[in-house]
Design an enzyme around this catalytic site. Sequence first.
Site, PDB file in Angstrom:
ATOM      1  N   VAL A   1       0.859  -1.184   0.000  1.00 12.88           N
ATOM      2  CA  VAL A   1       0.000   0.000   0.000  1.00 12.88           C
ATOM      3  C   VAL A   1       0.894   1.232   0.000  1.00 12.88           C
ATOM      4  O   VAL A   1       1.839   1.325   0.797  1.00 12.88           O
ATOM      5  CB  VAL A   1      -0.935   0.004   1.235  1.00 12.88           C
ATOM      6  CG1 VAL A   1      -1.826   1.240   1.227  1.00 12.88           C
ATOM      7  CG2 VAL A   1      -1.790  -1.261   1.264  1.00 12.88           C
TER       8      VAL A   1
ATOM      9  N   ASP B   1     -11.265 -11.472   6.552  1.00  9.83           N
ATOM     10  CA  ASP B   1      -9.966 -11.200   7.177  1.00  9.83           C
ATOM     11  C   ASP B   1     -10.087 -10.034   8.154  1.00  9.83           C
ATOM     12  O   ASP B   1      -9.264  -9.115   8.147  1.00  9.83           O
ATOM     13  CB  ASP B   1      -8.911 -10.931   6.100  1.00  9.83           C
ATOM     14  CG  ASP B   1      -7.495 -11.219   6.602  1.00  9.83           C
ATOM     15  OD1 ASP B   1      -7.363 -11.862   7.665  1.00  9.83           O
ATOM     16  OD2 ASP B   1      -6.535 -10.804   5.932  1.00  9.83           O
TER      17      ASP B   1
HETATM   18  O1  3AM Z   1       2.019  -1.852   7.646  1.00 12.64           O
HETATM   19  P1  3AM Z   1       1.122  -1.021   8.514  1.00 12.64           P
HETATM   20  O2  3AM Z   1       0.357  -1.819   9.514  1.00 12.64           O
HETATM   21  O3  3AM Z   1       1.767   0.192   9.093  1.00 12.64           O
HETATM   22  O4  3AM Z   1      -2.545   0.112   7.901  1.00 12.64           O
HETATM   23  C1  3AM Z   1      -2.193  -0.535   6.706  1.00 12.64           C
HETATM   24  C2  3AM Z   1      -0.875  -1.240   6.825  1.00 12.64           C
HETATM   25  O5  3AM Z   1       0.003  -0.413   7.536  1.00 12.64           O
HETATM   26  C3  3AM Z   1      -1.895   0.465   5.615  1.00 12.64           C
HETATM   27  O6  3AM Z   1      -1.085  -0.230   4.715  1.00 12.64           O
HETATM   28  C4  3AM Z   1      -0.405  -1.263   5.400  1.00 12.64           C
HETATM   29  C5  3AM Z   1      -0.643  -2.564   4.664  1.00 12.64           C
HETATM   30  O7  3AM Z   1      -1.989  -2.888   4.662  1.00 12.64           O
HETATM   31  N1  3AM Z   1      -3.086   0.878   4.872  1.00 12.64           N
HETATM   32  C6  3AM Z   1      -3.945   0.079   4.194  1.00 12.64           C
HETATM   33  N2  3AM Z   1      -4.925   0.801   3.631  1.00 12.64           N
HETATM   34  C7  3AM Z   1      -4.680   2.108   3.969  1.00 12.64           C
HETATM   35  C8  3AM Z   1      -5.358   3.332   3.693  1.00 12.64           C
HETATM   36  N3  3AM Z   1      -6.484   3.350   2.956  1.00 12.64           N
HETATM   37  C9  3AM Z   1      -3.497   2.156   4.746  1.00 12.64           C
HETATM   38  N4  3AM Z   1      -3.018   3.293   5.243  1.00 12.64           N
HETATM   39  C10 3AM Z   1      -3.718   4.426   4.947  1.00 12.64           C
HETATM   40  N5  3AM Z   1      -4.846   4.459   4.200  1.00 12.64           N
END
Ligand code: 3AM
Length: 480
Positions: free
Chosen positions: A95, A205
């Site tokens: 992401v 999930d």
């Molecule tokens: O790796 P971390 O846990 O820091 O929170 C989600 C995760 O962060 C973030 O991307 C990482 C992999 O899923 N994430 C997912 N969707 C998001 C969004 N819409 C996002 N962060 C911000 N906005």
Amino acid sequence: MPLPQVDLSSTWNHFCLGCNAWFAQPHRGNQCPNCGREMVVSDTASHETLMLDLDGTGPVARFSFKNNGDDPIVGRRVHVYDVMSLIGSGAMGRVYLANHGDLHRHCAVKILAPKRGVCDDEYIARFMQEGRAAAALVHPNIVTVHAVGQMDSLHFLEMEFISGRSLQQLIIDEGRLTTDRALKLGMMIADGLAAAHRDGIIHRDVKPDNVLLNKHGIAKIGDFGLAKRLLNQAGQPFSDCICGTPHYMAPELLQGQPASPASDVFALGVCLYQMLTGRLPRDCTSLRDLTRHVSELAIPNVRDLCPDVSLEVAECVALMTSPTPAVRPQDAVAATQLLHAVLGHERDLESLLLEAFRHEPSVTWTRLGEQYRLVRRLPEGRQQVVFLEPSGHSVDERLLLLYSVCCPAQPHFFENALRRNSEMSHGSLALRDVDGLSQFVVVDTYPRSTVDPEEIRRSVFEIAMQADCVEQQLTGQDRN
Ligand code: 3AM
């Protein structure tokens, strides 16, 4: 067609750098079953999302994307997105924070791993289909998906960018949450999930990693990457691979049954457990242990770890995480109702009473454990005690019981008492054991989740007045 039993007990410790995927069993020595590359043997973790093929034989893959530092996509333009930085790696892709080149606004762009390793075409088609399904879900507690698309070999999904942290990070940073905060966050997740379930979509999930909190503290469910529709266009259930994150997977999933709204509810229950206690319900370090535990035992009672959590809240978590799917709320709509009922209970009775009698000097009250004892002063120097306590029904049907003792239930009072009962407009006269004695009481009940201070006030006045009249009429005294 019933899904086959899948043995999850093998060790997921072979990682292929080429496919960026984990495998359960070595294949021709240590070679990756997809690309033939030599695999690395590494530790397993049951908190990561995994997918298995239906026949359970493999290749089976668990997706895990390591941050390799120099990300090839950061700094590039993908479709209309100027990719600014890597936010993190999720179940099926990375992401990124990006700037929308046309709209000049920030967004989050998820890019599927270019090499997934297993049945790519079907997988990508499903990703796009489910991305579209998630895009149709517009709800304040769901991360909004703006677009899905493809550029060259890259498949992407554009979402609203949430600038806060994930629920997982919140729990890591702050440890266990207060009951009130946990329930409120649980309600938000349940609300978002209910919108999906109403639309025939199951998430598959649900876990704190996939719940993002925006800067106002609003919880939003993200990562519908594994989501699927319950029924296909012919109204038949989809057969599917088994997927989810082991610690949050309901026992029936680990035994190869298809996912259902009730299995999402199980995962929600595990999230609640985690918020209330600051930890996962099980210590298992291997999938073998976890599968055995989940199938055989209910998750531990929240109160074993945190005795300050109320019975109602612990019961709610136990219901949601019951090993028997039929015992759980059947979907997030029902889970929302249950949480509402529990929140209603948690709405501290004391504050209800304060509000009810703030301007009423004729009523004083004290607390005796779960029970409240209210003394209502009546005209001519009389007084009457009214007790208020939660009923022992199951949490979603719980009532608030108000009663006042009139006098001992002696046989020669019965005829008069029956006559009096038929004349009562509010509450009723009943027999109740109080401190081992059978007593006539005036009693009334209200749904615990919806009762308001005004109802309590009126009821206490009425019950006290009725009980005092009965007492006076039957005994001529003022003892209660
Ligand atoms: O790796 P971390 O846990 O820091 O929170 C989600 C995760 O962060 C973030 O991307 C990482 C992999 O899923 N994430 C997912 N969707 C998001 C969004 N819409 C996002 N962060 C911000 N906005």
